[in-house]
Enzyme design. Sequence first.
Site, PDB file in Angstrom:
ATOM      1  N   HIS A   1      60.235 -11.725 -99.729  1.00 25.84           N
ATOM      2  CA  HIS A   1      58.993 -10.200 -99.888  1.00 25.84           C
ATOM      3  C   HIS A   1      58.759 -10.381-101.018  1.00 25.84           C
ATOM      4  O   HIS A   1      58.223  -9.282-101.804  1.00 25.84           O
ATOM      5  CB  HIS A   1      60.231  -9.128 -99.855  1.00 25.84           C
ATOM      6  CG  HIS A   1      60.869  -8.976 -98.627  1.00 25.84           C
ATOM      7  ND1 HIS A   1      60.302  -8.887 -97.629  1.00 25.84           N
ATOM      8  CD2 HIS A   1      61.901  -8.716 -98.811  1.00 25.84           C
ATOM      9  CE1 HIS A   1      61.769  -8.871 -96.558  1.00 25.84           C
ATOM     10  NE2 HIS A   1      63.001  -8.605 -97.740  1.00 25.84           N
TER      11      HIS A   1
ATOM     12  N   SER B   1      37.271 -24.661-116.624  1.00 23.20           N
ATOM     13  CA  SER B   1      36.693 -23.259-115.698  1.00 23.20           C
ATOM     14  C   SER B   1      34.989 -23.916-116.461  1.00 23.20           C
ATOM     15  O   SER B   1      34.937 -23.714-117.826  1.00 23.20           O
ATOM     16  CB  SER B   1      36.424 -21.883-116.328  1.00 23.20           C
ATOM     17  OG  SER B   1      35.411 -21.226-115.491  1.00 23.20           O
TER      18      SER B   1
ATOM     19  N   LYS C   1      40.439 -21.083-119.098  1.00 19.07           N
ATOM     20  CA  LYS C   1      40.697 -21.218-117.803  1.00 19.07           C
ATOM     21  C   LYS C   1      41.454 -22.401-118.182  1.00 19.07           C
ATOM     22  O   LYS C   1      40.623 -23.764-118.589  1.00 19.07           O
ATOM     23  CB  LYS C   1      39.454 -21.118-116.464  1.00 19.07           C
ATOM     24  CG  LYS C   1      39.503 -20.135-116.855  1.00 19.07           C
ATOM     25  CD  LYS C   1      40.540 -18.941-116.019  1.00 19.07           C
ATOM     26  CE  LYS C   1      40.800 -18.970-114.740  1.00 19.07           C
ATOM     27  NZ  LYS C   1      40.028 -18.694-113.834  1.00 19.07           N
TER      28      LYS C   1
ATOM     29  N   GLU D   1      46.229 -26.405-105.509  1.00 13.91           N
ATOM     30  CA  GLU D   1      45.553 -25.151-104.037  1.00 13.91           C
ATOM     31  C   GLU D   1      44.567 -25.977-103.638  1.00 13.91           C
ATOM     32  O   GLU D   1      44.520 -25.975-102.058  1.00 13.91           O
ATOM     33  CB  GLU D   1      44.503 -24.604-105.191  1.00 13.91           C
ATOM     34  CG  GLU D   1      44.548 -23.618-106.691  1.00 13.91           C
ATOM     35  CD  GLU D   1      43.451 -23.287-107.374  1.00 13.91           C
ATOM     36  OE1 GLU D   1      42.664 -22.728-107.112  1.00 13.91           O
ATOM     37  OE2 GLU D   1      43.936 -23.564-108.540  1.00 13.91           O
TER      38      GLU D   1
END
Length: 450
Positions: free
Chosen positions: A154, A275, A281, A288
């Site tokens: 979980h 970024s 970043k 992804e």
Amino acid sequence: MTLWGGRFEEGPAEVLWRFTVDDSDRRLLVDDVTGSLAHAAMLGDVGLLSEDEVVDIVTGLRAVLEEATGGEFEWSDGDEDVHSAVERRLYELIGETAGKLHTGRSRNDQVCLDLRLYLRRAAEERAGQISDLAKVLVAVAEEVGDTVVASYTHVQQAQPVPLAHHLLAYAWMLQRDRDRFLDVNPRIDVSPLGAGASAGGRLPLDPEQTAAVLGFASAFTNSMDAVASRDFVAEYAFCCSQTMVTLSRLSEELVLWASDEFGWVTFGDAFTTGSSAMPHKKNPDIAELVRGKTATVIGDLTALLTLQKGLPLTYNRDLQEDKRAVFHADDTLSLALAALSGMVESADFHPPPPSGMVTALDLAELLVERGVPFRRAHQAIGGLVAGLAAEGRTLLDASAGELYAAQPQLVPEDLDELTAEASVAARVTPGGGSMESVRRQLSELRRRLA
Ligand code: ARG
């Protein structure tokens, strides 16, 4: 040039051409010529072509093959598909005899043959690539040694485990994904050549011969099944989809682990992106995109199943759409495997220790060893945990007195059992999260992936 002018008084409309011609079959060029070489030899052996005709056709096809493998084959705007293109080129090279090659054959059995030759090879390549990624995970698992993290259920910290145990879970999944690509072979490895348009014909072809020459395990036993079935294509796309799903789950974890909140892992600069706005970043874009592209590969599988569901036997032009879908699934998987392998290989793991509560189950099991019913032990440790949590403390901060107060069978030495490392060291379940289990897995995986 079309292969079908005889009964038509008008040529094809421009929009018909644009709508019906799909050049995604061009990558079947080499397989198409390979199939034709076997077909021509068989036609000679059964007496449908003279020796001279076989020599002409085979010489011409070999020249086409050389152009194809050398990347010099020239496509023409008038080629309706790969089969028409090869016949057109053969005609340019050897003249009228080229018209005898298509004897006893239809594009219906031909296209299916080409796709089977292609996917048979692709399955082996993909299996190899999947093994390679599994081997990278095995190497990383060895590298992280006995580093301990929390397992999660979980997305809540559950029990301490070696990080290697977590990484090897993916190696096992990938090993099954690899095996699936090998298991699909018997369904691909059947030659449809000789089925013709749908029913075979009156010419004395020898499908067993072409099957053998092309290295197939067998030839078709029902010509209608041979030209109409695409279950092998959908099954291949399932193999791609399930592997992408494995990669997607791994990717999701890599994304989480790379966050500041987890802080488990840093990836190499070459395998992350920046970024345009925020100078600080460092984004895990490969992972992804694996996740994102998995959606499109599942779409390919869905398309392939839907494509078949309402089709009457035998061949229908709908089936042309099978190639775009399965090639996209296969190409996407291939690139995802390569990219993710690089990313995982570049990983530097530095996970923080798990929370001090992850040994709660160990305490309950200690009580079970001393005769306390598990339900009672669970209740007692639950109470202890609640009290500590209310004060912002964990089991690592508990005192011997607090253990005794929770359940009198707990002794001061139990305090030593409360670290994550002690929990892993005490783990005895075969295949569980212990270093002994990890060592067994490493040697078994190395054997299977060799
Ligand atoms: N391009 C077609 C396909 O991919 C080849 C078979 C065409 N057969 C036909 N009868 N039009 O399915």
